[in-house]
Design a protein around this motif. Structure first.
Motif, mmCIF file in Angstrom:
data_model
loop_
_atom_site.group_PDB
_atom_site.id
_atom_site.type_symbol
_atom_site.label_atom_id
_atom_site.label_comp_id
_atom_site.label_asym_id
_atom_site.label_seq_id
_atom_site.Cartn_x
_atom_site.Cartn_y
_atom_site.Cartn_z
ATOM 1 N N TRP A 197 0.842 -1.195 0.000
ATOM 2 C CA TRP A 197 0.000 0.000 0.000
ATOM 3 C C TRP A 197 0.881 1.250 0.000
ATOM 4 N N PHE A 198 0.640 2.125 -0.948
ATOM 5 C CA PHE A 198 1.254 3.450 -0.957
ATOM 6 C C PHE A 198 0.323 4.426 -0.240
ATOM 7 N N LEU A 199 0.886 5.284 0.600
ATOM 8 C CA LEU A 199 0.086 6.183 1.429
ATOM 9 C C LEU A 199 -0.146 7.554 0.797
ATOM 10 N N GLY A 200 0.144 7.688 -0.495
ATOM 11 C CA GLY A 200 -0.170 8.929 -1.193
ATOM 12 C C GLY A 200 1.001 9.880 -1.327
ATOM 13 N N ASP A 201 0.776 10.979 -2.049
ATOM 14 C CA ASP A 201 1.769 11.996 -2.392
ATOM 15 C C ASP A 201 2.867 11.418 -3.281
ATOM 16 N N PHE A 202 2.499 11.154 -4.529
ATOM 17 C CA PHE A 202 3.421 10.592 -5.505
ATOM 18 C C PHE A 202 4.209 11.662 -6.250
ATOM 19 N N THR A 203 3.651 12.852 -6.357
ATOM 20 C CA THR A 203 4.239 13.876 -7.216
ATOM 21 C C THR A 203 4.635 15.113 -6.416
ATOM 22 N N ASP A 204 5.175 16.102 -7.151
ATOM 23 C CA ASP A 204 5.558 17.418 -6.632
ATOM 24 C C ASP A 204 6.839 17.337 -5.798
ATOM 25 N N ARG A 205 7.646 18.367 -5.906
ATOM 26 C CA ARG A 205 8.923 18.527 -5.195
ATOM 27 C C ARG A 205 10.058 17.748 -5.849
ATOM 28 N N GLY A 206 9.863 16.460 -6.102
ATOM 29 C CA GLY A 206 10.907 15.645 -6.699
ATOM 30 C C GLY A 206 10.859 15.675 -8.217
ATOM 31 N N PRO A 207 11.867 15.053 -8.875
ATOM 32 C CA PRO A 207 12.053 15.238 -10.319
ATOM 33 C C PRO A 207 11.144 14.445 -11.230
ATOM 34 N N ASP A 208 10.492 13.371 -10.758
ATOM 35 C CA ASP A 208 9.766 12.514 -11.697
ATOM 36 C C ASP A 208 8.517 11.910 -11.081
ATOM 37 N N GLY A 209 7.542 12.753 -10.783
ATOM 38 C CA GLY A 209 6.298 12.278 -10.194
ATOM 39 C C GLY A 209 5.497 11.390 -11.126
ATOM 40 N N ILE A 210 5.450 11.716 -12.417
ATOM 41 C CA ILE A 210 4.699 10.889 -13.354
ATOM 42 C C ILE A 210 5.372 9.529 -13.504
ATOM 43 N N GLY A 211 6.703 9.494 -13.457
ATOM 44 C CA GLY A 211 7.402 8.211 -13.477
ATOM 45 C C GLY A 211 7.024 7.349 -12.290
ATOM 46 N N VAL A 212 6.839 7.979 -11.123
ATOM 47 C CA VAL A 212 6.412 7.239 -9.934
ATOM 48 C C VAL A 212 5.022 6.661 -10.148
ATOM 49 N N HIS A 248 -1.456 15.907 -2.247
ATOM 50 C CA HIS A 248 -0.814 16.346 -3.484
ATOM 51 C C HIS A 248 -1.473 15.746 -4.711
ATOM 52 N N GLU A 249 -2.133 14.604 -4.593
ATOM 53 C CA GLU A 249 -2.942 14.106 -5.706
ATOM 54 C C GLU A 249 -4.110 15.061 -5.952
ATOM 55 N N LEU A 250 -4.760 15.495 -4.877
ATOM 56 C CA LEU A 250 -5.846 16.459 -5.012
ATOM 57 C C LEU A 250 -5.346 17.769 -5.603
ATOM 58 N N LEU A 251 -4.159 18.187 -5.225
ATOM 59 C CA LEU A 251 -3.585 19.436 -5.718
ATOM 60 C C LEU A 251 -3.287 19.341 -7.214
ATOM 61 N N LEU A 252 -2.710 18.231 -7.657
ATOM 62 C CA LEU A 252 -2.386 18.071 -9.071
ATOM 63 C C LEU A 252 -3.651 17.941 -9.918
ATOM 64 N N LEU A 257 3.454 26.842 -5.947
ATOM 65 C CA LEU A 257 4.074 27.202 -4.674
ATOM 66 C C LEU A 257 4.487 25.988 -3.860
ATOM 67 N N ASN A 258 3.806 24.886 -4.082
ATOM 68 C CA ASN A 258 4.032 23.702 -3.253
ATOM 69 C C ASN A 258 4.737 22.580 -4.000
ATOM 70 N N GLY A 259 5.663 22.963 -4.861
ATOM 71 C CA GLY A 259 6.539 21.986 -5.483
ATOM 72 C C GLY A 259 6.073 21.422 -6.797
ATOM 73 N N GLY A 260 5.043 22.006 -7.406
ATOM 74 C CA GLY A 260 4.584 21.513 -8.696
ATOM 75 C C GLY A 260 5.685 21.597 -9.743
#
Length: 365
Positions: A134-149, A174-178, A204-207
């Motif tokens: 189980w992944f607990l969420g927040d896959f994207t933003d801040r780091g270099p490859d959220g879509i790859g994740v 961050h899923e809701l934010l994206l 502002l939050n790492g998009g």
């Protein structure tokens, strides 16, 4: 974790200040078109759709990852525990249960952590048989490859199911934010403290523009269908350390249905309110923390809450300034148990040079 446009008091939700995209000086990367890349995973050396040869994509704005932490040692503070693999079978005969904390686009770190636990092989394929992940969420933003994740998690979900196990994911803020940034862009929303937009909050939050350029409808549909809360082996899994889930239903099914219905209705203000509530944090940390956890467990079942969202370095103590001593780094080796042993924190702070945590449950006693 959401920063920049929001401030956070202990035990309180975020304060969203008046903001629209035009209020902010858009960084140069947001003004430069980025050529989309279709990367062969084998050539790139990544299981997901990662950028090749370890080169950061144009438009990547790295997170400062060297925030020092001053840990506390008083009674009632968060406890850092060393954990070991537990090979006991689950009660229902399925394979062992694992959880993953916030990834935030750090695909390399995720691949390394999953490989270390034996969940994927050297080629990034599912190798854990009937294990449950189980992944607990927040896959994207801040780091270099959220879509790859996201691509990696989606593929592992299919491979795990074919092997008799499963790989599933929960919805983070961050899923809701994206989703909101893609759907609503600069559409003004009533933030409760003035006017805001999803696009401004996302930037502002790492998009990352590199993520937005590659975001496809299949990714949006996958994120929008994620559950917000689930119980596994008496562990109540959720993303945010908040009791805001109680506002959306008295059962797990009710909460998940309510979240899905809000996203289906596609109302910008309603989606913003959901995002705002799921950014709340620290409900379990202070004096009233154990009681807050008990409220969730009483409503939804389970004996322990397992969450991401609030980085363990913040739960351990006070984060210092960015210009601290070179040797000062967040020291995170495993999950943290707190709130009278009722809560397990899983966000190791990968965005601040912490550790991307993959942990088998239950924790050893």
């Amino acid at each position: 974790m959401v920063e920049g446009s929001m401030t956070q008091g202990a035990g309180q939700g975020p304060v969203v200040r008046t903001a629209t995209l035009r209020d902010f000086r858009v960084p140069p990367y947001a003004q430069v078109p980025v050529q989309s890349q279709s990367v062969d995973p084998g050539q790139a050396g990544h299981p997901g759709n990662a950028f090749p040869e370890g080169e950061p994509p144009e438009g990547y704005t790295p997170t400062e990852r060297d925030l020092p932490v001053i840990t506390r040692g008083g009674p009632g503070d968060t406890v850092q525990v060393q954990v070991a693999l537990d090979e006991r079978p689950s009660p229902d005969g399925l394979g062992p249960l694992y959880v993953v904390g916030d990834v935030h686009g750090y695909l390399d770190e995720l691949v390394a952590a999953l490989t270390e636990k034996g969940l994927i092989d050297s080629e990034g394929r599912w190798s854990a048989g009937n294990s449950r992940l189980w992944f607990l969420g927040d896959f994207t933003d801040r780091g270099p490859d959220g879509i790859g994740v996201i691509d990696l998690v989606m593929r592992l979900s299919a491979e795990a199911a074919a092997a008799g196990g499963y790989c599933k994911a929960l919805m983070g803020n961050h899923e809701l934010l994206l989703i909101g940034a893609k759907r609503f862009g600069d559409t003004p929303v009533n933030s409760g403290a003035g006017t805001a937009t999803f696009q401004a909050a996302w930037l502002l939050n790492g998009g990352q523009k590199y993520d937005m350029d590659r975001l496809q409808e299949v990714h949006l549909q996958w994120m929008a269908r994620l559950d917000a809360i689930v119980e596994e082996d008496s562990h109540l899994l959720l993303h945010s350390d908040t009791t805001a889930y109680l506002e959306y239903g008295s059962t797990i099914e009710d909460v998940n249905d309510a979240v899905h219905e809000i996203l289906t209705r596609n109302d910008a203000d309603e989606c913003w309110d959901l995002f705002r509530k799921f950014t709340k944090r620290f409900a379990f940390r202070d004096e009233g923390g154990p009681q807050a956890v008990r409220e969730l467990l009483s409503a939804y079942g389970g004996t322990r809450v397992v969450h991401g969202h609030s980085p363990i370095p913040y739960l351990l103590g006070e984060v210092g300034t960015e210009d601290g001593e070179d040797g000062e780094r967040p020291v995170v080796e495993g999950p943290h148990v707190y709130a009278d042993d009722l809560a397990i924190a899983m966000d190791g702070g990968v965005t601040m040079a912490g550790k991307l945590l993959v942990q088998q449950l239950p924790l050893p006693s």
